[in-house]
Scaffold this active site. Structure first.
Site, PDB file in Angstrom:
ATOM      1  N   SER A  37      -3.225 -46.092   9.726  1.00 30.47           N
ATOM      2  CA  SER A  37      -3.498 -47.493   9.998  1.00 30.47           C
ATOM      3  C   SER A  37      -3.367 -47.722  11.504  1.00 30.47           C
ATOM      4  O   SER A  37      -2.396 -47.292  12.118  1.00 30.47           O
ATOM      5  CB  SER A  37      -2.497 -48.374   9.244  1.00 30.47           C
ATOM      6  OG  SER A  37      -2.716 -49.735   9.535  1.00 30.47           O
ATOM      7  N   GLY A  40      -8.076 -46.651  14.432  1.00 36.29           N
ATOM      8  CA  GLY A  40      -9.406 -47.054  14.894  1.00 36.29           C
ATOM      9  C   GLY A  40     -10.532 -46.722  13.935  1.00 36.29           C
ATOM     10  O   GLY A  40     -11.703 -46.759  14.320  1.00 36.29           O
ATOM     11  N   SER A 109      -6.797 -42.812   3.226  1.00 35.08           N
ATOM     12  CA  SER A 109      -6.869 -41.595   2.393  1.00 35.08           C
ATOM     13  C   SER A 109      -5.898 -40.524   2.889  1.00 35.08           C
ATOM     14  O   SER A 109      -6.316 -39.509   3.424  1.00 35.08           O
ATOM     15  CB  SER A 109      -8.300 -41.055   2.314  1.00 35.08           C
ATOM     16  OG  SER A 109      -8.953 -41.014   3.558  1.00 35.08           O
TER      17      SER A 109
END
Length: 198
Positions: A37, A40, A109
């Site tokens: 997180s 970018g 992910s």
């Protein structure tokens, strides 16, 4: 109770993926952005989609946060829910690829096995993994949504990089280190790579 899925037979459309690609005048593929997180992912995916769109490429962006407002809204952030989140995202992406579209997915992910499972539902050469690399310390400094601060305060559980691990991709097609590359520099590298694949 008898299982009914044995009676479900795949219906083959007479209009094929190759037909749709020919109509669109480009290949279709899944471009999968993974990273912490704040690394970018969404920024790069959005910038890439904008350029491809202006060049006449049919695209669609699947952003992880946006998907959690709809198709994945019933999922949390446990490893099991993250696995299902990735499975659903990949399956939706596969429909777009079959439709002849270049689909971009920006999703954290965090687990290698889940990313591998996502890759495996696509044909060879259709899945491009983009590792948006950025050190945790830099992502925390950016903290665009204030999530790291909340995770450190114990307000968010199962937060990647804080209370849940992030497994770096072993063999991504391309690595973009956003702690050293500007958005424009990273986008140029990515565009050079993607254009060769189209």
């Amino acid at each position: 109770m008898e299982r009914q899925d044995k009676y479900i037979v795949w219906h083959q459309s007479t209009v094929t993926k190759k037909d749709r690609q020919a109509l669109n005048k480009h290949k279709s593929m899944m471009i999968w952005f993974t990273g912490l997180s704040g690394s970018g992912k969404s920024t790069l995916a959005d910038a890439l989609e904008r350029v491809l769109y202006t060049e006449g490429v049919r695209t669609y962006l699947l952003d992880g946060d946006n998907l959690r407002h709809g198709v994945n809204q019933n999922l949390g952030f446990s490893p099991e829910d993250r696995k299902e989140n990735i499975r659903r995202t990949a399956e939706v992406g596969k429909l777009f690829v079959d439709a002849g579209v270049v689909v971009l997915a920006a999703v954290i992910s965090p687990f290698e096995a889940d990313r591998k499972a996502a890759r495996n539902i696509f044909e060879e050469g259709e899945f491009i993994e983009v590792y948006v690399k950025c050190p945790l310390e830099e992502c925390e400094l950016r903290d665009p949504k204030g999530l790291y601060k909340k995770a450190r305060a114990g307000e968010i559980q199962n937060f990647t990089g804080v209370t849940q691990p992030y497994e770096e991709p072993k063999n991504p097609e391309i690595v973009l280190d956003t702690s050293v590359l500007s958005v424009d520099e990273a986008l140029k590298k990515l565009l050079d790579f993607i254009r060769e694949s189209l």
